[in-house]
Design an enzyme around this catalytic site. Structure first.
Site, PDB file in Angstrom:
ATOM      1  N   CYS A   1      40.009  86.514 -31.629  1.00 18.58           N
ATOM      2  CA  CYS A   1      40.234  86.887 -33.008  1.00 18.58           C
ATOM      3  C   CYS A   1      38.916  86.967 -33.753  1.00 18.58           C
ATOM      4  O   CYS A   1      37.844  86.865 -33.170  1.00 18.58           O
ATOM      5  CB  CYS A   1      41.144  85.858 -33.684  1.00 18.58           C
TER       6      CYS A   1
ATOM      7  N   GLY B   1      39.528  82.296 -29.943  1.00 17.84           N
ATOM      8  CA  GLY B   1      39.333  81.888 -28.559  1.00 17.84           C
ATOM      9  C   GLY B   1      40.626  81.490 -27.889  1.00 17.84           C
ATOM     10  O   GLY B   1      41.726  81.845 -28.333  1.00 17.84           O
TER      11      GLY B   1
END
Length: 619
Positions: free
Chosen positions: A2, A76
């Site tokens: 992201c 992550g």
């Protein structure tokens, strides 16, 4: 995978909420599936989501706990998130790793960081204490930039997010020197004065008083492995298999890059055990047959019965992607292999959302020619003595990365210089593309400033072993160059890339191995190659490492010549800009068209990349 951004206001600035919205929008390609912001008192958080685990709205971010006190934005994956739920007395409403991380942080704070196995950068806000905790994974796989002044603190996954906050756009001359020297920005450095990167394995507390940074992991010495070579080979295979298995978890299509080299092939061999319908992807170079390794990739795909796709690129394909790469790069980055990495990610993202890669193996196990050169340069052998005698001749030979003979002459001359140096100096000699970078600058930093950066990596006795050399690569080259390249180019195409070789357990084991297990005589990555000798097709074992060199010298003399003249060699621009020494830059033009161009195209590429960036982000 992201994008995250946010701020903490130390005063009463009213413009930061608008900046937050723009900063979040700037990270749209990192997370095209959802975008949202959160504000409370003096803190703002932004998130763009690439949905991988639990693709439902329940896993959207910013994520706040039921009490409303705590909020997290996270970039992550935490691979061991399921086991981390043990001991958490929580009723989870999603199946995402984000929610597990949120509650783990609520319970343990920064103490939980050592438990995380994954890659990450996150910000965790406690609204009662009005504090923010930020952290980055051990190896620096995920980026985290930040800026602080007396008025506010801001952070972001990429520089393009930070540049939407009221930050002065002034060039950091020390960083410019190292960029020109290395082709990337190492360590904490940023091209914008005042902007820094949180170091891998570190966390940061932000409160009303400012910021405090501490390590939660470091490259401390490990007990040397003493189990014998056969045992080491078995351990490498077992640890890579475990690492790959952890990284196969996803609620979206997953596959693997496959170059045909040992590293990506080993990853595919392990991944095929857990996915009988594994998708693999390669790129070939139609106009550069010497570098085309797709035949090896196809041998691996056939052996492990993967659904394989090869994308065959032409010189025109590479050139056509050049502007897209430079447009996305929001901080100067001149590793030209970013171009094929971008194209591969672009094609692969049309098929899957998560890809495995073999990155990190070269830095862990000694896979580059420089590792072999370092190891052999300290030996008292007849060939070494002969090269010393021939040093003046070697220096005079035409050298270039763009031909086999020229590249051999370039390596031989560099190796001759290497043998005259102390072991620590050898590292910077081999790591640098341009040792006279300061000559190109009008406002070059003092030698003492340059030395201060080098000295922080200096060992007490001034000598380094191959394992020390590899640790320096893990600290400097890996996060600054290799991982930055993969993160930027994959995220430009909304693709998550996972790196099994950088699993914390495999990293710890590799670092414990003796140097001769890694580089021995004329071989590199010895233990890794031998570990997979009977698993991979026999054609891969001991084959020479090629690697793809973008034909930059040819481009600059031909297809890019007009652009180079306009962007790099325009003397009025050079004078008005006041960054580069115009006299020294014009000398590069002469060398470009000489019979002995050496690495001039690399130097010109760094200037070209900087100038394109400067025009977009600074002027």
């Amino acid at each position: 995978m992201c994008g995250i951004t946010g701020f903490k206001n130390f005063t009463d600035r009213s413009d930061l909420i608008e900046s937050l919205s723009k900063a979040t929008n700037a990270l749209g390609k990192r997370g095209p599936d959802n975008q949202a912001t959160f504000t409370h008192k003096q803190v703002g958080l932004g998130h763009t989501r690439l949905s991988i685990l639990d693709t439902s709205t329940k896993a959207h971010q910013p994520m706040t706990d039921p009490s409303g006190r705590y909020t997290v934005v996270f970039n992550g994956e935490i691979y061991n998130y399921k086991s981390l739920t043990e001991g958490l007395d929580v009723h989870f409403i999603s199946t995402s790793d984000t929610e597990v991380l949120l509650h783990l942080l609520i319970k343990e704070g920064a103490q939980c960081l050592s438990k995380l196995n994954g890659f990450f950068a996150f910000a965790f806000y406690d609204s009662k204490k009005e504090t923010v905790l930020l952290a980055r994974d051990r190896m620096g796989i995920k980026p985290l930039h930040y800026y602080q002044n007396d008025d506010f603190f801001a952070f972001g996954s990429e520089m393009k997010a930070l540049l939407n906050y009221p930050i002065p756009r002034k060039i950091d001359q020390h960083s410019l020197h190292w960029f020109l020297r290395l082709t990337y920005l190492p360590s904490e450095m940023s091209m914008i004065s005042g902007v820094r990167k949180l170091l891998p394995g570190h966390y940061m507390h932000v409160n009303h008083s400012g910021i405090e940074i501490k390590p939660y992991w470091s490259f401390e010495s490990k007990p040397a492995f003493d189990g014998g070579y056969a045992n080491a080979k078995n351990q490498v295979v077992n640890l890579l298999e475990q690492s790959v298995e952890r990284r196969m978890v996803a609620d979206v299509p997953l596959g693997s890059f496959l170059s045909g080299g040992t590293d990506s092939s080993a990853v595919v061999a392990m991944a095929s055990k857990f996915d009988p319908n594994l998708h693999t992807f390669s790129i070939g170079y139609r106009d550069h047959g010497f570098f085309d390794e797709t035949n090896y990739a196809e041998l691996v795909a056939k052996k492990f019965n993967t659904n394989h796709t090869t994308f065959s690129l032409t010189n025109e394909d590479l050139l056509n992607s050049l502007e897209d790469v430079l447009d996305y790069v929001d901080e100067p980055f001149a590793d030209s292999s970013a171009i094929p990495t971008f194209i591969l990610s672009q094609h692969v993202s049309k098929h899957i959302k998560v890809a495995l890669s073999g990155d990190g193996a070269d830095e862990l196990f000694g896979g580059y020619y420089k590792h072999l050169a370092f190891q052999r340069s300290g030996e008292r052998t007849l060939p070494n003595q002969l090269i010393k005698w021939l040093a003046p001749l070697l220096k005079s030979l035409p050298s270039s990365r763009s031909s086999k003979a020229g590249n051999l002459a370039r390596r031989a001359a560099k190796y001759a210089q290497l043998m005259q140096m102390k072991s620590f100096d050898k590292y910077w000699h081999l790591a640098s593309f341009n040792l006279t970078a300061s000559d190109l600058m009008l406002n070059a930093p003092d030698d003492s400033v340059i030395s201060s950066f080098i000295d922080q990596y200096h060992l007490s006795n001034g000598k380094i072993t191959l394992n020390d050399f590899l640790d320096l690569d893990l600290k400097i080259v890996l996060p600054g160059d290799m991982l930055t390249k993969v993160d930027l180019m994959s995220m430009a195409n909304s693709l998550e890339v996972r790196v099994p070789f950088l699993d914390k357990d495999l990293v710890a084991f590799a670092r414990s191995l003796p140097p001769h297990f890694k580089v021995d005589k004329n071989r590199r990555k010895t233990v890794l190659q031998d570990a997979f000798e009977h698993i991979l097709p026999k054609e891969l074992h001991h084959r020479p490492k090629k690697g793809f060199e973008v034909p930059m010298l040819s481009w600059m003399r031909n297809e890019l010549n007009t652009s180079i003249n306009e962007v790099v060699f325009d003397q009025k621009i050079l004078k008005d800009q006041g960054v580069f020494n115009a006299t020294q830059v014009m000398k590069l033009k002469e060398k470009l068209f000489s019979q002995n161009p050496g690495d001039v195209h690399s130097t010109l590429w760094t200037i070209y990349v900087f100038q394109k960036w400067y025009r977009k982000w600074i002027v």
